[in-house]
Structure formats: C-alpha cells, structure tokens
Design a protein around this motif. Structure first.
Motif, short mmCIF file in Angstrom:
data_model
loop_
_atom_site.label_atom_id
_atom_site.label_comp_id
_atom_site.label_asym_id
_atom_site.label_seq_id
_atom_site.Cartn_x
_atom_site.Cartn_y
_atom_site.Cartn_z
N SER A 9 8.68 -9.59 -5.61
CA SER A 9 7.92 -10.22 -4.53
C SER A 9 7.69 -9.26 -3.37
O SER A 9 6.59 -9.19 -2.81
N SER A 12 5.14 -6.73 -4.38
CA SER A 12 3.81 -7.36 -4.41
C SER A 12 3.23 -7.48 -3.01
O SER A 12 2.03 -7.23 -2.80
N ILE A 13 4.05 -7.84 -2.05
CA ILE A 13 3.59 -7.94 -0.66
C ILE A 13 3.22 -6.56 -0.13
O ILE A 13 2.19 -6.40 0.54
N MET A 16 -0.07 -5.63 -1.51
CA MET A 16 -1.14 -6.38 -0.85
C MET A 16 -1.47 -5.76 0.51
O MET A 16 -2.64 -5.62 0.87
#
Length: 93
Positions: A9, A12-13, A16
C-alpha cells in the motif's frame, strides 16, 4: 501477511504521487511554450511544485541549443524510481 499489505500500500501511494508529479512536470514544460499569465494561481502552484526538481537537474547542463532537456530528464528519473520500487516490492513479496 499484514506487513506485506502495508508495504504494498505504501509503495502504491508513492507510485501514485510519482505519477501526479510526473504530470506536473509535463504540464509545466508545456506551459513554458505558451508563456502563461505568471499571476494565475494555478500557474504559480505548478511552478512552485516543479521548482525543486528543476533546481536539482539544472546543476548539470541540460540544454542542447535552444531545447531544454530538464523536463525529460526529470520524467525519466521519476519513471525509473517508480518502476524500481514496483520491482523491488514485487521481488520481496
């Protein structure tokens, strides 16, 4: 298992954020072609967000004639970091 999900997670952030920052660099480079109103708040925000990356890259020569390759170098570096993080997490999990 929970630790793996947490790491995935977080990466992934980060990816992004890298993607959003890549678009900021691209938009700033395109804006330099049209000479926008420098008092426009959106233009000021874009320039302030992209300035640190440009300052890092400007330490090396980035001009070929009248063409500035700084945005290309920044985008390539951001993409490298994003892919590297993805592959690193993929190999760990």
């Amino acid at each position: 298992m929970i630790f793996d999900s947490l790491i995935f997670s977080i990466v992934s952030i980060i990816q992004m954020v890298i993607s959003i920052y890549t678009w900021i660099i691209i938009i700033t480079a395109l804006l330099s072609w049209v000479n926008p109103d420098p008092y426009n708040p959106i233009v000021q925000i874009l320039y302030k967000l992209s300035a640190p990356a440009y300052e890092l890259v400007r330490k090396i020569p980035t001009r070929i004639g009248s063409i500035d390759l700084a945005p290309l170098i920044i985008v390539l570096a951001l993409q490298f970091i994003s892919i590297f993080l993805g592959k690193l997490v993929g190999s760990l999990l």
